[in-house]
Design an enzyme around this catalytic site. Structure first.
Site, PDB file in Angstrom:
ATOM      1  CG  HIS A 209      -1.953  -0.955   1.485  1.00  0.00           C
ATOM      2  ND1 HIS A 209      -3.413  -0.445   0.983  1.00  0.00           N
ATOM      3  CD2 HIS A 209      -2.219  -2.387   1.253  1.00  0.00           C
ATOM      4  CE1 HIS A 209      -3.893  -1.914   0.734  1.00  0.00           C
ATOM      5  NE2 HIS A 209      -3.271  -2.556   1.716  1.00  0.00           N
TER       6      HIS A 209
ATOM      7  CG  ASP B 170      -0.246   9.243   1.013  1.00  0.00           C
ATOM      8  OD1 ASP B 170      -0.540   8.134   1.513  1.00  0.00           O
ATOM      9  OD2 ASP B 170      -0.208  10.195   1.827  1.00  0.00           O
TER      10      ASP B 170
END
Ligand code: ADP
Ligand code: G6P
Length: 472
Positions: free
Chosen positions: A162, A370
Protein backbone atom coordinates in the site's frame (compact mmCIF):
# COMPACT_ATOMS: atom_id res chain seq x y z
CA UNK A 1 -10.05 -24.73 13.08
CA UNK A 2 -12.48 -23.16 10.55
CA UNK A 3 -10.84 -22.66 7.17
CA UNK A 4 -11.55 -20.25 4.30
CA UNK A 5 -10.97 -20.20 0.57
CA UNK A 6 -10.03 -16.50 0.73
CA UNK A 7 -7.65 -15.27 3.41
CA UNK A 8 -6.51 -11.67 3.76
CA UNK A 9 -3.39 -11.16 5.85
CA UNK A 10 -2.62 -7.67 7.16
CA UNK A 11 -0.82 -6.47 10.24
CA UNK A 12 -3.96 -4.54 11.29
CA UNK A 13 -7.36 -6.08 11.80
CA UNK A 14 -10.21 -3.75 10.84
CA UNK A 15 -11.05 -3.28 14.51
CA UNK A 16 -8.81 -2.16 17.26
CA UNK A 17 -9.07 -2.31 21.04
CA UNK A 18 -9.13 1.20 22.39
CA UNK A 19 -9.81 1.93 26.00
CA UNK A 20 -13.17 3.60 26.61
CA UNK A 21 -13.41 6.57 29.01
CA UNK A 22 -14.64 4.23 31.78
CA UNK A 23 -11.58 2.00 31.33
CA UNK A 24 -13.45 -0.79 29.54
CA UNK A 25 -12.20 -2.29 26.29
CA UNK A 26 -14.01 -0.83 23.32
CA UNK A 27 -13.70 -2.09 19.73
CA UNK A 28 -13.37 0.57 17.09
CA UNK A 29 -12.58 0.63 13.37
CA UNK A 30 -8.84 1.05 13.00
CA UNK A 31 -7.54 4.13 11.22
CA UNK A 32 -5.69 4.12 7.92
CA UNK A 33 -6.16 3.56 4.23
CA UNK A 34 -5.51 -0.20 4.20
CA UNK A 35 -8.40 -0.91 6.57
CA UNK A 36 -10.70 1.59 4.79
CA UNK A 37 -10.11 -0.15 1.46
CA UNK A 38 -10.26 -3.79 2.50
CA UNK A 39 -13.03 -3.48 5.05
CA UNK A 40 -15.33 -1.99 2.42
CA UNK A 41 -14.41 -4.65 -0.07
CA UNK A 42 -14.69 -7.77 2.05
CA UNK A 43 -17.94 -7.00 3.87
CA UNK A 44 -20.27 -10.00 3.73
CA UNK A 45 -17.68 -12.17 2.00
CA UNK A 46 -16.92 -15.57 3.49
CA UNK A 47 -13.28 -14.67 4.07
CA UNK A 48 -10.87 -14.74 7.00
CA UNK A 49 -8.77 -11.72 7.97
CA UNK A 50 -5.55 -12.67 9.77
CA UNK A 51 -4.11 -9.77 11.76
CA UNK A 52 -3.13 -8.13 15.00
CA UNK A 53 -5.79 -6.67 17.30
CA UNK A 54 -3.73 -3.78 18.64
CA UNK A 55 -2.69 -4.93 22.13
CA UNK A 56 0.00 -7.16 23.60
CA UNK A 57 -0.18 -10.59 25.22
CA UNK A 58 -2.56 -13.37 24.27
CA UNK A 59 -4.69 -12.78 21.20
CA UNK A 60 -8.34 -12.05 22.02
CA UNK A 61 -11.01 -14.11 20.24
CA UNK A 62 -12.95 -11.64 18.15
CA UNK A 63 -16.45 -11.91 16.73
CA UNK A 64 -16.95 -11.79 12.95
CA UNK A 65 -16.94 -8.24 11.57
CA UNK A 66 -19.63 -7.74 8.90
CA UNK A 67 -19.52 -11.46 8.14
CA UNK A 68 -15.72 -11.65 7.87
CA UNK A 69 -13.91 -13.96 10.29
CA UNK A 70 -11.25 -12.36 12.44
CA UNK A 71 -8.20 -14.49 13.21
CA UNK A 72 -5.92 -12.70 15.64
CA UNK A 73 -2.16 -13.05 15.79
CA UNK A 74 -0.65 -12.10 19.17
CA UNK A 75 2.27 -9.71 19.61
CA UNK A 76 4.32 -9.62 22.79
CA UNK A 77 5.51 -6.30 24.21
CA UNK A 78 8.89 -7.04 22.65
CA UNK A 79 7.35 -7.80 19.23
CA UNK A 80 5.38 -4.57 19.42
CA UNK A 81 8.53 -2.60 20.14
CA UNK A 82 10.89 -4.32 17.72
CA UNK A 83 8.63 -5.47 14.89
CA UNK A 84 5.78 -2.92 14.71
CA UNK A 85 7.37 0.21 16.15
CA UNK A 86 10.88 -0.79 15.14
CA UNK A 87 11.48 -2.51 11.82
CA UNK A 88 8.07 -1.75 10.29
CA UNK A 89 7.64 1.85 11.41
CA UNK A 90 11.11 3.19 12.15
CA UNK A 91 13.05 1.33 9.41
CA UNK A 92 10.78 0.51 6.46
CA UNK A 93 8.17 3.29 6.77
CA UNK A 94 10.62 6.22 6.63
CA UNK A 95 12.85 4.48 4.07
CA UNK A 96 9.92 3.80 1.73
CA UNK A 97 8.72 7.41 2.06
CA UNK A 98 11.80 9.03 0.51
CA UNK A 99 13.64 8.93 3.88
CA UNK A 100 11.82 12.13 4.90
CA UNK A 101 12.86 11.01 8.38
CA UNK A 102 16.05 9.04 8.97
CA UNK A 103 15.44 5.24 8.96
CA UNK A 104 17.11 3.32 11.79
CA UNK A 105 18.73 -0.07 11.40
CA UNK A 106 19.00 -2.48 14.34
CA UNK A 107 19.72 -6.20 14.19
CA UNK A 108 17.28 -6.90 17.03
CA UNK A 109 14.46 -5.30 15.01
CA UNK A 110 15.21 -7.51 12.02
CA UNK A 111 15.07 -10.64 14.21
CA UNK A 112 11.65 -9.56 15.49
CA UNK A 113 10.46 -8.88 11.94
CA UNK A 114 11.43 -12.40 10.88
CA UNK A 115 9.83 -13.93 13.97
CA UNK A 116 6.53 -12.08 13.58
CA UNK A 117 6.37 -12.77 9.83
CA UNK A 118 6.87 -16.48 10.60
CA UNK A 119 4.01 -16.34 13.11
CA UNK A 120 1.71 -14.69 10.56
CA UNK A 121 2.67 -17.31 7.94
CA UNK A 122 1.88 -20.17 10.34
CA UNK A 123 -1.45 -18.64 11.40
CA UNK A 124 -2.38 -18.21 7.74
CA UNK A 125 -1.39 -21.77 6.88
CA UNK A 126 -3.79 -22.95 9.63
CA UNK A 127 -6.85 -21.08 8.34
CA UNK A 128 -6.40 -21.45 4.55
CA UNK A 129 -8.36 -24.20 2.81
CA UNK A 130 -6.60 -26.49 0.34
CA UNK A 131 -5.90 -24.39 -2.78
CA UNK A 132 -7.14 -21.16 -1.14
CA UNK A 133 -6.28 -17.67 -2.35
CA UNK A 134 -4.23 -15.71 0.21
CA UNK A 135 -3.78 -11.97 -0.16
CA UNK A 136 -0.91 -10.58 1.94
CA UNK A 137 -0.88 -6.82 2.55
CA UNK A 138 1.77 -4.21 3.10
CA UNK A 139 5.27 -3.58 4.37
CA UNK A 140 4.91 -5.23 7.79
CA UNK A 141 4.65 -8.66 6.16
CA UNK A 142 7.04 -8.75 3.23
CA UNK A 143 8.51 -12.11 4.25
CA UNK A 144 5.12 -13.83 4.57
CA UNK A 145 4.70 -14.80 0.88
CA UNK A 146 7.99 -16.75 0.88
CA UNK A 147 7.46 -18.31 4.32
CA UNK A 148 3.90 -19.30 3.48
CA UNK A 149 4.86 -20.89 0.18
CA UNK A 150 7.35 -23.08 2.04
CA UNK A 151 4.59 -24.21 4.41
CA UNK A 152 1.76 -24.47 1.88
CA UNK A 153 2.81 -24.80 -1.78
CA UNK A 154 -0.84 -25.48 -2.73
CA UNK A 155 -1.93 -21.86 -2.09
CA UNK A 156 -2.33 -19.05 -4.60
CA UNK A 157 -0.51 -16.14 -2.97
CA UNK A 158 -0.84 -12.44 -3.75
CA UNK A 159 1.08 -9.57 -2.17
CA UNK A 160 0.06 -5.91 -2.32
CA UNK A 161 2.13 -2.98 -1.06
CA UNK A 162 0.00 0.00 0.00
CA UNK A 163 2.97 2.32 0.49
CA UNK A 164 5.53 3.53 -2.08
CA UNK A 165 8.32 1.17 -3.09
CA UNK A 166 11.52 3.20 -3.17
CA UNK A 167 14.09 3.63 -5.91
CA UNK A 168 17.20 1.40 -5.73
CA UNK A 169 19.39 4.19 -4.30
CA UNK A 170 17.29 4.18 -1.13
CA UNK A 171 16.37 0.49 -0.89
CA UNK A 172 20.02 -0.50 -1.19
CA UNK A 173 20.61 0.95 2.30
CA UNK A 174 18.71 -1.94 3.89
CA UNK A 175 21.11 -4.39 5.55
CA UNK A 176 18.77 -7.32 4.77
CA UNK A 177 17.62 -6.19 1.31
CA UNK A 178 18.04 -9.57 -0.41
CA UNK A 179 15.87 -11.41 2.14
CA UNK A 180 13.08 -8.85 1.81
CA UNK A 181 13.01 -9.13 -1.98
CA UNK A 182 13.09 -12.92 -1.81
CA UNK A 183 10.20 -12.87 0.65
CA UNK A 184 8.04 -10.86 -1.74
CA UNK A 185 8.94 -13.17 -4.63
CA UNK A 186 7.20 -15.98 -2.75
CA UNK A 187 3.97 -14.49 -4.16
CA UNK A 188 2.41 -15.31 -7.53
CA UNK A 189 1.52 -11.65 -8.02
CA UNK A 190 3.24 -8.64 -6.44
CA UNK A 191 1.11 -5.49 -6.73
CA UNK A 192 2.08 -1.85 -6.21
CA UNK A 193 0.20 1.46 -6.29
CA UNK A 194 2.19 2.87 -9.20
CA UNK A 195 4.04 1.59 -12.25
CA UNK A 196 7.21 3.34 -11.02
CA UNK A 197 7.21 1.13 -7.92
CA UNK A 198 6.93 -2.04 -10.01
CA UNK A 199 9.83 -0.76 -12.08
CA UNK A 200 11.92 -0.09 -8.94
CA UNK A 201 11.18 -3.62 -7.72
CA UNK A 202 12.18 -5.23 -11.02
CA UNK A 203 15.42 -3.26 -11.09
CA UNK A 204 16.26 -4.30 -7.53
CA UNK A 205 15.51 -7.96 -8.13
CA UNK A 206 17.90 -7.92 -11.08
CA UNK A 207 20.56 -5.96 -9.21
CA UNK A 208 20.45 -7.62 -5.79
CA UNK A 209 19.41 -11.17 -6.65
CA UNK A 210 20.86 -11.34 -10.15
CA UNK A 211 17.51 -12.62 -11.48
CA UNK A 212 16.42 -11.25 -14.88
CA UNK A 213 13.26 -9.19 -14.39
CA UNK A 214 10.93 -7.02 -16.46
CA UNK A 215 8.31 -4.62 -15.06
CA UNK A 216 5.67 -7.33 -15.64
CA UNK A 217 7.18 -10.74 -14.86
CA UNK A 218 10.06 -12.39 -13.09
CA UNK A 219 11.04 -16.06 -13.47
CA UNK A 220 12.19 -17.50 -10.13
CA UNK A 221 12.93 -21.17 -9.50
CA UNK A 222 10.33 -22.95 -11.63
CA UNK A 223 7.64 -20.25 -11.28
CA UNK A 224 6.69 -16.97 -12.86
CA UNK A 225 5.96 -14.06 -10.51
CA UNK A 226 3.84 -11.35 -12.08
CA UNK A 227 4.23 -7.76 -11.01
CA UNK A 228 2.19 -4.67 -11.78
CA UNK A 229 0.46 -1.46 -10.67
CA UNK A 230 -3.03 -1.57 -9.14
CA UNK A 231 -3.93 1.84 -7.67
CA UNK A 232 -6.19 1.29 -4.66
CA UNK A 233 -9.47 3.17 -4.39
CA UNK A 234 -12.65 3.74 -2.38
CA UNK A 235 -16.33 2.90 -2.52
CA UNK A 236 -17.25 5.98 -4.54
CA UNK A 237 -21.00 5.35 -4.61
CA UNK A 238 -21.16 4.68 -0.87
CA UNK A 239 -19.33 7.92 -0.01
CA UNK A 240 -21.63 9.88 -2.36
CA UNK A 241 -24.70 8.31 -0.74
CA UNK A 242 -23.39 9.05 2.74
CA UNK A 243 -22.70 12.69 1.83
CA UNK A 244 -26.30 13.15 0.66
CA UNK A 245 -27.96 11.52 3.67
CA UNK A 246 -30.28 14.11 5.29
CA UNK A 247 -28.59 13.86 8.72
CA UNK A 248 -25.17 14.40 7.11
CA UNK A 249 -26.46 17.40 5.13
CA UNK A 250 -27.88 18.89 8.36
CA UNK A 251 -24.68 18.16 10.22
CA UNK A 252 -22.67 19.91 7.52
CA UNK A 253 -24.83 23.06 7.77
CA UNK A 254 -24.42 23.08 11.54
CA UNK A 255 -20.66 22.63 11.22
CA UNK A 256 -20.45 25.61 8.88
CA UNK A 257 -22.41 27.75 11.30
CA UNK A 258 -20.26 26.56 14.21
CA UNK A 259 -17.17 27.56 12.22
CA UNK A 260 -18.58 31.11 12.05
CA UNK A 261 -20.02 30.80 8.50
CA UNK A 262 -16.74 31.85 6.85
CA UNK A 263 -16.45 32.43 3.09
CA UNK A 264 -13.90 29.62 2.83
CA UNK A 265 -13.38 26.46 4.82
CA UNK A 266 -10.06 24.70 4.18
CA UNK A 267 -9.90 21.12 5.48
CA UNK A 268 -7.09 18.61 6.03
CA UNK A 269 -7.59 15.09 7.40
CA UNK A 270 -4.50 13.03 8.17
CA UNK A 271 -3.06 10.47 10.51
CA UNK A 272 -0.50 12.38 12.56
CA UNK A 273 2.44 11.31 10.41
CA UNK A 274 5.56 13.13 9.24
CA UNK A 275 4.90 11.92 5.68
CA UNK A 276 1.69 13.97 5.51
CA UNK A 277 3.36 17.39 5.27
CA UNK A 278 1.32 18.87 8.14
CA UNK A 279 4.09 21.20 9.31
CA UNK A 280 4.78 22.53 5.79
CA UNK A 281 1.04 23.16 5.32
CA UNK A 282 0.75 25.03 8.62
CA UNK A 283 3.74 27.15 7.68
CA UNK A 284 2.21 28.03 4.31
CA UNK A 285 -1.11 28.92 5.94
CA UNK A 286 0.59 30.99 8.61
CA UNK A 287 2.57 32.95 6.00
CA UNK A 288 -0.62 33.62 4.00
CA UNK A 289 -2.19 35.00 7.18
CA UNK A 290 0.89 37.12 7.87
CA UNK A 291 1.00 38.40 4.27
CA UNK A 292 -2.69 39.34 4.56
CA UNK A 293 -3.63 37.14 1.57
CA UNK A 294 -5.86 35.10 3.88
CA UNK A 295 -7.91 36.74 6.63
CA UNK A 296 -9.20 35.03 9.74
CA UNK A 297 -12.66 36.52 9.39
CA UNK A 298 -13.02 35.12 5.83
CA UNK A 299 -11.27 31.77 6.05
CA UNK A 300 -10.78 29.00 8.52
CA UNK A 301 -8.53 25.95 8.43
CA UNK A 302 -9.81 22.74 10.00
CA UNK A 303 -6.92 20.34 10.63
CA UNK A 304 -7.91 16.83 11.71
CA UNK A 305 -4.82 14.87 12.80
CA UNK A 306 -5.57 11.60 14.51
CA UNK A 307 -2.61 10.37 16.60
CA UNK A 308 -0.76 7.38 15.20
CA UNK A 309 2.14 5.12 16.34
CA UNK A 310 2.33 7.21 19.46
CA UNK A 311 5.29 5.50 21.11
CA UNK A 312 7.62 6.00 18.14
CA UNK A 313 9.96 8.93 18.85
CA UNK A 314 9.59 10.64 15.47
CA UNK A 315 5.79 10.67 15.88
CA UNK A 316 6.01 12.16 19.38
CA UNK A 317 8.32 14.91 18.15
CA UNK A 318 5.97 15.67 15.25
CA UNK A 319 2.91 15.92 17.46
CA UNK A 320 4.65 18.32 19.84
CA UNK A 321 5.79 20.50 16.98
CA UNK A 322 2.41 20.57 15.27
CA UNK A 323 0.63 21.45 18.51
CA UNK A 324 3.11 24.20 19.30
CA UNK A 325 2.68 25.65 15.81
CA UNK A 326 -1.13 25.53 15.91
CA UNK A 327 -0.98 27.29 19.29
CA UNK A 328 1.38 29.91 17.93
CA UNK A 329 -0.73 30.60 14.84
CA UNK A 330 -3.95 30.84 16.84
CA UNK A 331 -2.26 33.07 19.40
CA UNK A 332 -0.89 35.36 16.73
CA UNK A 333 -3.78 35.55 14.25
CA UNK A 334 -6.93 34.34 16.04
CA UNK A 335 -9.55 36.57 17.62
CA UNK A 336 -11.87 35.85 20.50
CA UNK A 337 -14.28 33.18 19.26
CA UNK A 338 -12.46 33.11 15.90
CA UNK A 339 -9.43 30.82 15.88
CA UNK A 340 -7.43 30.71 12.65
CA UNK A 341 -7.18 26.92 12.89
CA UNK A 342 -9.57 24.39 14.35
CA UNK A 343 -7.38 21.47 15.41
CA UNK A 344 -8.97 18.07 16.15
CA UNK A 345 -7.24 14.84 17.09
CA UNK A 346 -10.31 12.64 17.52
CA UNK A 347 -11.27 9.68 15.40
CA UNK A 348 -14.57 10.37 13.63
CA UNK A 349 -17.21 8.06 12.26
CA UNK A 350 -17.79 7.95 8.52
CA UNK A 351 -20.84 10.24 8.68
CA UNK A 352 -18.94 12.97 10.53
CA UNK A 353 -16.09 12.72 8.00
CA UNK A 354 -18.59 12.98 5.14
CA UNK A 355 -20.11 16.09 6.78
CA UNK A 356 -16.63 17.63 7.05
CA UNK A 357 -15.93 16.88 3.38
CA UNK A 358 -19.21 18.59 2.49
CA UNK A 359 -18.23 21.70 4.39
CA UNK A 360 -14.75 21.98 2.86
CA UNK A 361 -14.49 24.49 0.00
CA UNK A 362 -10.84 23.53 -0.32
CA UNK A 363 -9.43 20.17 0.70
CA UNK A 364 -5.67 20.40 1.30
CA UNK A 365 -3.96 17.03 0.86
CA UNK A 366 -0.26 17.80 0.72
CA UNK A 367 1.84 14.80 1.82
CA UNK A 368 5.60 14.80 1.22
CA UNK A 369 5.15 11.23 -0.01
CA UNK A 370 2.11 8.93 0.10
CA UNK A 371 1.39 5.52 -1.45
CA UNK A 372 -2.09 6.65 -2.54
CA UNK A 373 -4.01 8.89 -0.09
CA UNK A 374 -7.62 7.80 0.13
CA UNK A 375 -8.71 11.00 1.88
CA UNK A 376 -8.25 12.86 -1.43
CA UNK A 377 -10.50 10.32 -3.15
CA UNK A 378 -13.10 10.38 -0.37
CA UNK A 379 -13.36 14.17 -0.68
CA UNK A 380 -13.98 14.01 -4.42
CA UNK A 381 -16.57 11.25 -3.96
CA UNK A 382 -18.40 13.34 -1.34
CA UNK A 383 -18.68 16.42 -3.62
CA UNK A 384 -21.89 15.29 -5.27
CA UNK A 385 -22.72 18.79 -6.59
CA UNK A 386 -19.32 19.03 -8.37
CA UNK A 387 -18.22 21.97 -6.23
CA UNK A 388 -15.03 22.23 -4.16
CA UNK A 389 -11.32 22.39 -4.92
CA UNK A 390 -8.79 19.66 -4.21
CA UNK A 391 -5.26 20.87 -3.47
CA UNK A 392 -3.11 17.79 -3.96
CA UNK A 393 0.56 16.98 -3.58
CA UNK A 394 2.38 15.69 -6.65
CA UNK A 395 3.94 13.15 -4.30
CA UNK A 396 0.69 11.36 -3.43
CA UNK A 397 -0.09 8.27 -5.51
CA UNK A 398 -3.54 9.80 -6.07
CA UNK A 399 -1.98 12.60 -8.17
CA UNK A 400 -1.36 10.15 -11.01
CA UNK A 401 -5.12 9.68 -11.32
CA UNK A 402 -6.55 13.00 -10.09
CA UNK A 403 -4.55 15.18 -12.43
CA UNK A 404 -7.31 17.82 -12.51
CA UNK A 405 -6.62 18.70 -8.88
CA UNK A 406 -4.62 21.83 -8.02
CA UNK A 407 -1.27 20.07 -7.93
CA UNK A 408 1.53 21.34 -5.72
CA UNK A 409 5.04 20.42 -4.59
CA UNK A 410 4.75 20.56 -0.78
CA UNK A 411 8.53 21.01 -0.41
CA UNK A 412 8.23 24.32 -2.23
CA UNK A 413 6.71 26.71 0.28
CA UNK A 414 6.03 29.46 -2.26
CA UNK A 415 4.42 26.95 -4.62
CA UNK A 416 2.31 25.59 -1.78
CA UNK A 417 1.10 29.10 -0.89
CA UNK A 418 0.33 29.93 -4.52
CA UNK A 419 -1.50 26.62 -4.96
CA UNK A 420 -3.63 27.23 -1.88
CA UNK A 421 -4.47 30.74 -3.05
CA UNK A 422 -5.32 29.46 -6.52
CA UNK A 423 -7.68 26.88 -5.01
CA UNK A 424 -9.26 29.51 -2.72
CA UNK A 425 -9.75 32.00 -5.55
CA UNK A 426 -10.72 29.62 -8.34
CA UNK A 427 -13.89 30.40 -10.25
CA UNK A 428 -16.85 28.06 -9.72
CA UNK A 429 -16.67 27.13 -13.41
CA UNK A 430 -13.06 26.05 -13.12
CA UNK A 431 -13.58 24.00 -9.97
CA UNK A 432 -16.69 22.38 -11.44
CA UNK A 433 -14.90 21.28 -14.60
CA UNK A 434 -12.06 19.80 -12.58
CA UNK A 435 -14.30 18.13 -10.02
CA UNK A 436 -16.51 16.56 -12.69
CA UNK A 437 -13.54 14.97 -14.39
CA UNK A 438 -12.18 13.59 -11.10
CA UNK A 439 -15.59 12.26 -10.08
CA UNK A 440 -16.02 10.51 -13.40
CA UNK A 441 -12.63 8.86 -12.94
CA UNK A 442 -13.49 7.64 -9.44
CA UNK A 443 -16.83 6.23 -10.55
CA UNK A 444 -15.01 4.04 -12.99
CA UNK A 445 -11.97 3.29 -10.82
CA UNK A 446 -13.52 2.41 -7.49
CA UNK A 447 -12.58 -0.18 -4.90
CA UNK A 448 -14.36 -2.96 -6.77
CA UNK A 449 -12.51 -2.14 -9.98
CA UNK A 450 -9.27 -2.37 -7.97
CA UNK A 451 -10.18 -5.77 -6.57
CA UNK A 452 -11.31 -6.93 -10.00
CA UNK A 453 -8.07 -6.02 -11.69
CA UNK A 454 -5.86 -7.42 -8.91
CA UNK A 455 -7.75 -10.63 -8.24
CA UNK A 456 -8.34 -11.47 -11.89
CA UNK A 457 -4.59 -11.19 -12.39
CA UNK A 458 -4.03 -13.43 -9.35
CA UNK A 459 -6.73 -16.01 -9.91
CA UNK A 460 -7.40 -16.54 -13.57
CA UNK A 461 -10.31 -18.94 -12.91
CA UNK A 462 -12.49 -15.94 -11.94
CA UNK A 463 -14.21 -17.86 -9.11
CA UNK A 464 -12.94 -15.45 -6.47
CA UNK A 465 -14.40 -12.44 -8.19
CA UNK A 466 -17.81 -14.03 -8.30
CA UNK A 467 -17.63 -14.74 -4.56
CA UNK A 468 -16.63 -11.15 -3.85
CA UNK A 469 -19.49 -9.83 -5.96
CA UNK A 470 -16.89 -7.78 -7.79
CA UNK A 471 -17.58 -8.95 -11.32
CA UNK A 472 -19.95 -6.18 -12.42
P1 ADP B 1 -3.09 6.49 5.55
O1 ADP B 1 -3.45 5.15 5.06
O2 ADP B 1 -1.65 6.82 5.43
O3 ADP B 1 -3.60 6.80 6.91
P2 ADP B 1 -5.13 7.45 3.66
O4 ADP B 1 -5.52 8.85 3.33
O5 ADP B 1 -4.93 6.56 2.48
O6 ADP B 1 -3.83 7.55 4.58
O7 ADP B 1 -6.23 6.76 4.53
C1 ADP B 1 -6.69 7.30 5.73
C2 ADP B 1 -8.05 6.69 6.05
O8 ADP B 1 -8.32 6.92 7.43
C3 ADP B 1 -9.17 7.32 5.25
O9 ADP B 1 -10.11 6.34 4.87
C4 ADP B 1 -9.77 8.32 6.23
O10 ADP B 1 -11.15 8.54 6.05
C5 ADP B 1 -9.52 7.66 7.57
N1 ADP B 1 -9.34 8.67 8.63
C6 ADP B 1 -8.42 9.63 8.67
N2 ADP B 1 -8.57 10.41 9.77
C7 ADP B 1 -9.60 9.91 10.43
C8 ADP B 1 -10.28 10.28 11.64
N3 ADP B 1 -9.90 11.32 12.39
N4 ADP B 1 -11.32 9.52 12.00
C9 ADP B 1 -11.70 8.46 11.26
N5 ADP B 1 -11.12 8.09 10.12
C10 ADP B 1 -10.09 8.80 9.69
C1 G6P C 1 -0.99 3.04 6.34
C2 G6P C 1 -0.37 1.66 6.14
C3 G6P C 1 -1.27 0.61 6.79
C4 G6P C 1 -1.54 0.96 8.24
C5 G6P C 1 -2.11 2.37 8.35
C6 G6P C 1 -2.35 2.80 9.79
O1 G6P C 1 -2.16 3.08 5.65
O2 G6P C 1 -0.18 1.42 4.76
O3 G6P C 1 -0.68 -0.67 6.69
O4 G6P C 1 -2.44 0.03 8.81
O5 G6P C 1 -1.23 3.28 7.73
O6 G6P C 1 -1.19 2.65 10.54
P1 G6P C 1 -1.09 1.69 11.81
O7 G6P C 1 0.34 1.72 12.19
O8 G6P C 1 -1.99 2.31 12.83
O9 G6P C 1 -1.58 0.33 11.42
Amino acid sequence: MRQSSLVVVANRLPIDDSVAPDGACEWRRSPGGLVSALHTLLRHTPATWVGWAGGTGTAPALPDVDGVRMHTVPLSAEDLRDHYEGFANATLWPLYHDSVEQPEYHRRWWEAYQRVNQRFAEATADVAEEGAVVWVQDYHLQLVPGLLRALRPDLRIGFFLHVPFPPPELFMQLPRRAELLRGMLGADLVGFQRAQAAHNFAQLVAKVLGVPATDRRIAVDDRVVRIGAFPVSIDTVEMGALATRPDVVDRASRLRRDLGSPDHVVLSVDRMDYTKGIEQRLKAYSELLADGHVKVRDSVLVQVAVPSRERVGQYQILRDRVEREVGRINGEFGRVGEPAIHYLTQPFDRAELAALYRVADVMAVTPLRDGMNLVAKEYVAARVDDSGALLLSEFAGAAAELSEAYLVNPHDLEGLKQGLLAALRASPDDTRTRMRAMRAHLHEHDIRAWARSYLSALDDSGSLLTRLGATG
